[in-house]
Every structure is written in structure tokens, then in C-alpha cells.
Design an enzyme around this catalytic site. Sequence first.
Site, PDB file in Angstrom:
ATOM      1  N   HIS A   1       0.847  -1.074   0.404  1.00 46.18           N
ATOM      2  CA  HIS A   1       0.028   0.190   0.124  1.00 46.18           C
ATOM      3  C   HIS A   1       0.896   0.951   0.268  1.00 46.18           C
ATOM      4  CE1 HIS A   1      -4.102   0.893  -0.059  1.00 46.18           C
ATOM      5  NE2 HIS A   1      -4.579   1.308   1.235  1.00 46.18           N
TER       6      HIS A   1
ATOM      7  N   ASN B   1      -9.709   3.688  -1.918  1.00 47.61           N
ATOM      8  CA  ASN B   1     -10.164   4.740  -1.207  1.00 47.61           C
ATOM      9  C   ASN B   1      -9.002   6.023  -1.200  1.00 47.61           C
ATOM     10  OD1 ASN B   1     -12.178   3.102  -0.635  1.00 47.61           O
ATOM     11  ND2 ASN B   1     -11.144   1.932   1.375  1.00 47.61           N
TER      12      ASN B   1
END
Length: 191
Positions: A19, A113
Site C-alpha cells: 500500500h 480509497n
Amino acid sequence: MFIIAGLGNPGREYENTRHNIGFLVIDDIAKKYQITMLERKHKAVIGKGYIDGHKVVLVKPLTYMNQSGESIRQATDYYKVDVTTQLVVVSDDISLDVGQLRIRKKGSAGGHNGLKNIILHLGSENFIRIRMGVSDKPQGYDLKDYVLGHFTDKEKKVLEETSGKAAEAIRMILQGDVDGAMNRYNTKKKV
């Protein structure tokens, strides 16, 4: 002036995770162009410098991935950049294999997101983004655990090369050649 933002999560426990590939690219660019990343401003760690004569502000939001838009919006407002041409966002993408880049001038969040929050705060999908492949999660894995996991040794070697390609794509973008960067780097590559 350009803002180049890499997405990730702050904190040692998130370092070098899938991430945080956006942070990795920003760190590599900072090192290559001797840009010091120490200033805390706009809910981010930032560094100011030049890449081939173009003034840049490198941004690593400290708001955690899902709130990245807060930091990006503060920076774009403060430096008064045109987000459609002077903002480049680097993020991870599970739909791309490790080693694959996808550069776009605009588009949806694609389920990411961090990008979703940036779109929300900017009020627009029209900003340049470079998606870095981290590969899809293996069957049976939880998505959150997967993206917060680390790369294999084999993947790390590919990432080093891919980060360099992302930096070169950014150089082309700074020179106004987004289409050229897309044509050169939007290719498939598997580990």
C-alpha cells in the site's frame, strides 16, 4: 510548479508495504534529485526542489491512505496549482501486476480509497495519476492484510526498476509529455 504526491500510510509498521508504494517512489525521487523530505506541512511530509529545471513539491500525506485528499487539497490550494496539469499522484493498484505502470490524465478511483478521497476533496477526477502494480491478492487472503503486507524478494527487484520507470515518466510529465509517458510506460510486465 508541480506537486508530486505519493500515497501511503505513515508509521514504521507500514514501511515497504504494498500500500505504501507511492511513498517508495517519492523517496526514490527525493534521493535521485537530492530533495530533502523533512518539512511537515499540509498534513504531510514535504520536500521542495527541482527536477530538470521544474520546481516540484514532493508530498507524502500523513493522514493515512483513506484521508489522503485532505493533505492533497491543502497542498494544491496553498501552492495554487492547476490540479489537471500540475498534480501527479502515485498509488498502488492490485489490478496490475508487480512491475506494471498505468498512467492516466483522469479517471475514477477504481476502488482505491485514497484516490476516492482525493477525488472527493478536489471535486474532480481530472488529475494525472500513476498507478503502480502490486498484484491481486492470492485466493483466501484478506485484501487489507495483503496490501499491508510486504513484497517478496523477487518482487523487490522488479520494484526497483519500476520505481525508476515511474520517475522517468514523471520527468516526461513535467516536460508536458503526458501522452508520451502513457505510450511508453503503460505496458504489461509480469514478475
